[in-house]
Design an enzyme around this catalytic site. Structure first.
Site, PDB file in Angstrom:
ATOM      1  N   GLN A   1       2.958   9.902   1.423  1.00 12.28           N
ATOM      2  CA  GLN A   1       4.247   9.210   1.471  1.00 12.28           C
ATOM      3  C   GLN A   1       5.136   9.529   0.273  1.00 12.28           C
ATOM      4  O   GLN A   1       6.315   9.196   0.276  1.00 12.28           O
ATOM      5  CB  GLN A   1       4.046   7.700   1.556  1.00 12.28           C
TER       6      GLN A   1
ATOM      7  N   HIS B   1      -4.582   1.041   7.309  1.00 13.24           N
ATOM      8  CA  HIS B   1      -3.235   1.603   7.458  1.00 13.24           C
ATOM      9  C   HIS B   1      -3.045   2.786   6.505  1.00 13.24           C
ATOM     10  O   HIS B   1      -2.568   3.858   6.918  1.00 13.24           O
ATOM     11  CB  HIS B   1      -2.199   0.509   7.173  1.00 13.24           C
ATOM     12  N   GLU B   2      -3.435   2.594   5.234  1.00 11.89           N
ATOM     13  CA  GLU B   2      -3.256   3.672   4.252  1.00 11.89           C
ATOM     14  C   GLU B   2      -4.212   4.830   4.504  1.00 11.89           C
ATOM     15  O   GLU B   2      -3.844   6.005   4.336  1.00 11.89           O
ATOM     16  CB  GLU B   2      -3.428   3.131   2.825  1.00 11.89           C
TER      17      GLU B   2
ATOM     18  N   GLY C   1       0.845  -1.185   0.000  1.00 10.24           N
ATOM     19  CA  GLY C   1       0.000   0.000   0.000  1.00 10.24           C
ATOM     20  C   GLY C   1       0.882   1.237   0.000  1.00 10.24           C
ATOM     21  O   GLY C   1       2.030   1.188   0.458  1.00 10.24           O
TER      22      GLY C   1
ATOM     23  N   CYS D   1       6.029   0.053   7.676  1.00 12.53           N
ATOM     24  CA  CYS D   1       5.653   1.176   6.812  1.00 12.53           C
ATOM     25  C   CYS D   1       6.860   1.579   5.986  1.00 12.53           C
ATOM     26  O   CYS D   1       7.980   1.644   6.510  1.00 12.53           O
ATOM     27  CB  CYS D   1       5.175   2.346   7.677  1.00 12.53           C
ATOM     28  N   LEU D   2       6.641   1.852   4.695  1.00 14.49           N
ATOM     29  CA  LEU D   2       7.739   2.251   3.829  1.00 14.49           C
ATOM     30  C   LEU D   2       8.396   3.544   4.297  1.00 14.49           C
ATOM     31  O   LEU D   2       9.580   3.766   4.040  1.00 14.49           O
ATOM     32  CB  LEU D   2       7.246   2.415   2.384  1.00 14.49           C
TER      33      LEU D   2
ATOM     34  N   HIS E   1      -2.869   7.232   6.937  1.00 14.41           N
ATOM     35  CA  HIS E   1      -1.899   8.184   6.378  1.00 14.41           C
ATOM     36  C   HIS E   1      -2.594   9.469   5.911  1.00 14.41           C
ATOM     37  O   HIS E   1      -2.046  10.565   6.066  1.00 14.41           O
ATOM     38  CB  HIS E   1      -1.164   7.562   5.184  1.00 14.41           C
TER      39      HIS E   1
END
Length: 199
Positions: A52, A151-152, A47, A109-110, A155
């Site tokens: 991000q 999760h996304e 995701g 997380c990236l 953000h």
């Protein structure tokens, strides 16, 4: 185009993203969505939210297939219809409901490479969103796909998974988060750090 991933510590990750207006050029939106997929796959993510990649707009993409358990033949094990893998772009999403028993899973997380913590999320969600043709949908998701979406979605609200862990756990990873924000990180994809441009 593959964007650098914005690292922990950048203010864009803590700000609530803004709606994408109806008159936003369709070709530009399609390009952003494609670039976000390319960036997500390049970084081996499941995701990716627009903040991000430094864009404060309400958009995220997911492909939850890598998160699925597989049987002996390599097919995803799907316990219920809404729990299967999903590849989709969510534009201007609104969370309608989060229900079911909360269950824990170790998330990463990236934007926060090298950190994984147990996060508890609801089993089932209902979300309203626009697709890439700006058509509105309201859908129910459950299981791992629901978790990836939650999760996304967080953000876009300026919430990171590290905001959902206990104060004690936050203290334990405080030093690691500080190092990430300064660019002291080992990631196999390009990152952007607050006040330092790109790396």
């Amino acid at each position: 185009m593959i964007y650098p991933i914005v690292a922990f510590g950048d203010p864009v990750l803590k700000a609530r993203a803004k709606d994408i207006p109806a008159d936003f050029p369709a070709a530009d939106l399609q390009q952003i969505v494609q670039d976000m997929y390319d960036t997500m796959y390049h970084a081996h993510g499941v995701g990716l939210a627009a903040p991000q990649v430094g864009k404060g707009i309400r958009l995220f993409v997911i492909d939850s297939e890598p998160m699925m358990d597989e049987d002996e033949d390599g097919n995803p094990i799907i316990e219920e219809p809404t729990a299967g893998p999903v590849k989709r772009a969510f534009i201007n999403p609104q969370m309608v409901s989060e229900t079911g028993e909360e269950w824990g899973f170790e998330e990463g997380c990236l934007s926060i490479p090298g950190v994984r913590e147990m996060v508890y999320r609801h089993e089932t969600i209902v979300i309203r969103y626009e697709d890439e043709q700006r058509q509105t949908h309201e859908e129910t998701f459950s299981g791992m796909t629901a978790r990836v979406i939650q999760h996304e979605y967080d953000h876009l609200e300026g919430v990171l998974f590290t905001d959902k862990i206990s104060g004690f756990k936050k203290q334990l990873i405080k030093g690691k988060l500080a190092r990430i924000s300064k660019g002291d990180v080992n990631a196999d994809y390009r990152m952007r750090f607050a006040g330092q441009g790109r790396r």
